[in-house]
Design an enzyme around this catalytic site. Sequence first.
Site, PDB file in Angstrom:
ATOM      1  N   GLU A  94     -12.578   0.915  -3.911  1.00 26.32           N
ATOM      2  CA  GLU A  94     -11.196   0.454  -4.129  1.00 26.32           C
ATOM      3  C   GLU A  94     -10.683   0.979  -5.472  1.00 26.32           C
ATOM      4  OE1 GLU A  94     -11.013  -3.738  -3.660  1.00 26.32           O
ATOM      5  OE2 GLU A  94      -8.848  -3.869  -3.909  1.00 26.32           O
TER       6      GLU A  94
HETATM    7  N1  GDP Z   1       4.520  -2.461  -4.616  1.00 23.38           N
HETATM    8  C1  GDP Z   1       3.249  -2.706  -4.267  1.00 23.38           C
HETATM    9  N2  GDP Z   1       2.680  -3.881  -4.638  1.00 23.38           N
HETATM   10  C2  GDP Z   1       1.392  -4.078  -4.268  1.00 23.38           C
HETATM   11  C3  GDP Z   1       0.633  -3.120  -3.518  1.00 23.38           C
HETATM   12  N3  GDP Z   1      -0.622  -3.637  -3.322  1.00 23.38           N
HETATM   13  C4  GDP Z   1      -0.660  -4.844  -3.926  1.00 23.38           C
HETATM   14  N4  GDP Z   1       0.552  -5.118  -4.490  1.00 23.38           N
HETATM   15  C5  GDP Z   1       0.921  -6.311  -5.260  1.00 23.38           C
HETATM   16  O1  GDP Z   1      -0.261  -6.904  -5.805  1.00 23.38           O
HETATM   17  C6  GDP Z   1      -0.353  -8.258  -5.348  1.00 23.38           C
HETATM   18  C7  GDP Z   1      -1.790  -8.689  -5.040  1.00 23.38           C
HETATM   19  O2  GDP Z   1      -2.510  -7.652  -4.427  1.00 23.38           O
HETATM   20  P1  GDP Z   1      -3.374  -7.854  -3.056  1.00 23.38           P
HETATM   21  O3  GDP Z   1      -3.639  -6.452  -2.597  1.00 23.38           O
HETATM   22  O4  GDP Z   1      -2.663  -8.753  -2.096  1.00 23.38           O
HETATM   23  O5  GDP Z   1      -4.732  -8.596  -3.520  1.00 23.38           O
HETATM   24  P2  GDP Z   1      -6.236  -8.032  -3.364  1.00 23.38           P
HETATM   25  O6  GDP Z   1      -6.596  -8.052  -1.899  1.00 23.38           O
HETATM   26  O7  GDP Z   1      -7.122  -8.943  -4.193  1.00 23.38           O
HETATM   27  O8  GDP Z   1      -6.210  -6.603  -3.895  1.00 23.38           O
HETATM   28  C8  GDP Z   1       0.496  -8.323  -4.113  1.00 23.38           C
HETATM   29  O9  GDP Z   1       1.049  -9.617  -4.022  1.00 23.38           O
HETATM   30  C9  GDP Z   1       1.579  -7.314  -4.349  1.00 23.38           C
HETATM   31  O10 GDP Z   1       2.677  -7.871  -5.039  1.00 23.38           O
HETATM   32  C10 GDP Z   1       1.291  -1.900  -3.137  1.00 23.38           C
HETATM   33  O11 GDP Z   1       0.730  -1.011  -2.491  1.00 23.38           O
HETATM   34  N5  GDP Z   1       2.598  -1.745  -3.548  1.00 23.38           N
HETATM   35 CA    CA Z   2      -4.933  -4.755  -3.492  1.00 23.37          CA
END
Ligand code: GDP
Ligand code: CA
Length: 402
Positions: A146
Site C-alpha cells: 500500500e
Molecule cells: N480524494 C481522495 N481522497 C481519498 C482517497 N483515498 C482515501 N481518501 C481520503 O482518506 C480518507 C480515509 O482513507 P480510507 O482509504 O477510507 O482508509 P484506509 O482504508 O485506512 O486507507 C477517506 O475518507 C478519504 O477522504 C482518494 O483516492 N482520493
Molecule cells: Ca486508503
Amino acid sequence: HSNREMWFQDFLSPNTCPINAKANTFYGIMFDAGSTGTRIHIYTFVQKSPEVEGEIFESVKPGLSAYADQPEKGAETVKALLDMAVDAVPPHLWKKTPVVLKATAGLRLLSEEKAQALLSEVKEVFEESPFLVPEDSVGIMDGSHEGILAWITVNFLTGQLSGQNQQTVGILDLGGASTQITFLPRFEETLKETPEDFLTSFEMFNSTYKLYTHSYLGFGLKAARLATLGALNMEVVDGQMFRSSCLPKHLEAEWHFGGVKYQYGGNKEGETGFKPCYLEVLKVVKGKLHQPDEIRGSSFYAFSYYYDRAADTNLIDYERGGVLEVRNFERKAKEVCDNMERYNSASPFLCMDLTYITALLKEGFGFRDNTILKLTKKVNNIETSWTLGATFYLLQSLGMTY
Ligand SMILES: Nc1nc2c(ncn2[C@@H]2O[C@H](COP(=O)(O)OP(=O)(O)O)[C@@H](O)[C@H]2O)c(=O)[nH]1
Ligand SMILES: [Ca+2]
C-alpha cells in the site's frame, strides 16, 4: 442530430477510425476498498510510453467493512460504481480491460470469514461484468505494498521515476484504519537502523528501488479515535460510555465504526482543551512507531485525512491543496481545542483529529515543527492514491505494457 453530425459520428466509429489512434488507447479499472469508502479509478493509458491520459474517479460511502454482516449489499455498492465503467469504456475494449479490487485496513480489521464473504460477493459482481477478470482480481492489499504503490503513484506523476534526477519524494497517507509512511532512504545509516520488515526492494520502469515503508494498522484517524477513547480492540459492553478531554464538554453521542456502536462524550467535570487532549493522544503514539532520523529534515507529500483535515480548517485550499509546516497543524489544534464552542458546527472529533495528527507527526514519526508537508489530493489531475501504482503492476503482470 443534424445529418452532418451523424456523418461525422459514423466516421469516428471504432471500426473505421485510423487503427493506430484506437490501438494505442487502453483502460484499467482499480477499486480502492478503503475503511471509510469504496472508490473506483478508471485509468486511460496511451500505449507508447508509460503515460496516463486520464482518470475517472468516483467514490461511495461507507466502506465495505460497514457491510460486514450484509456482504451482498456491500457488493452492490461496488456494482453501482462498476456500472459507470461500462458506460466509460468503449465496448470493443471491455474484454481487454482488467478490473481489480484491493481492500485495505478496514477489511484487515474484520474477521477472516466476514472479509472473505464480502470479497467473494465482489468477485461475483466482477464475473458478471463484461470486463477482463484476472486471477487474483479481488483481495486484501498487503500493508507494505500500500505504501510502496502510493510512493510509485506520486513519484511517477511528479516525473521522478522517468527523469534522471532521482530526487524522489516521501509520502504520508493517513487512512481511517491505518497510516503509511514511505520514502527512499539516502543514507546507509538509515538502512542499518531500520527494522528488516520496513525495507522492501522492487523493480519498476527498469530501475531497482529499496524503499523504507510501513503501514501501521490501528493508527488510521478513525481507529486512533477509538484508541484515544480507550475503545479500540475491546469488546464494547452495551451502553458503555467513553469520554475524552478532546471532545466538547457537554457532548453525548453515539458512533458506528466497523459495524460496532460506541457511546462517547466530553468530560463534564474533568478538563477539556489541547493540553489534556495531547496527553491522551500521546498514550496512543508515544514509543509505538519507528523514528528514522533521516526524515527529520526532508519534506513529504501528505494526503487522505492529512489533506481532508487541513482543508476542513482552511490550512490549505480545498481544491488545490497547499504547503504547510508540521507546526501549522499544532497551532490549528490548539485553536480548535481551546475554543470548542466556536467550532460546534464542525465534527465533534475535529480537536481530537488535529491533535492526533500533530502527535502522530511529531512524537510518532519524529518530524520537526518546521518539517515541510506538501498536501495534495491530485497530481496532473490524477488522484494521489496507491491505485495508479497498483494498476501499473497489474498491467505489467498481464504483459500488457511497461
Ligand atoms: N480524494 C481522495 N481522497 C481519498 C482517497 N483515498 C482515501 N481518501 C481520503 O482518506 C480518507 C480515509 O482513507 P480510507 O482509504 O477510507 O482508509 P484506509 O482504508 O485506512 O486507507 C477517506 O475518507 C478519504 O477522504 C482518494 O483516492 N482520493
Ligand atoms: Ca486508503
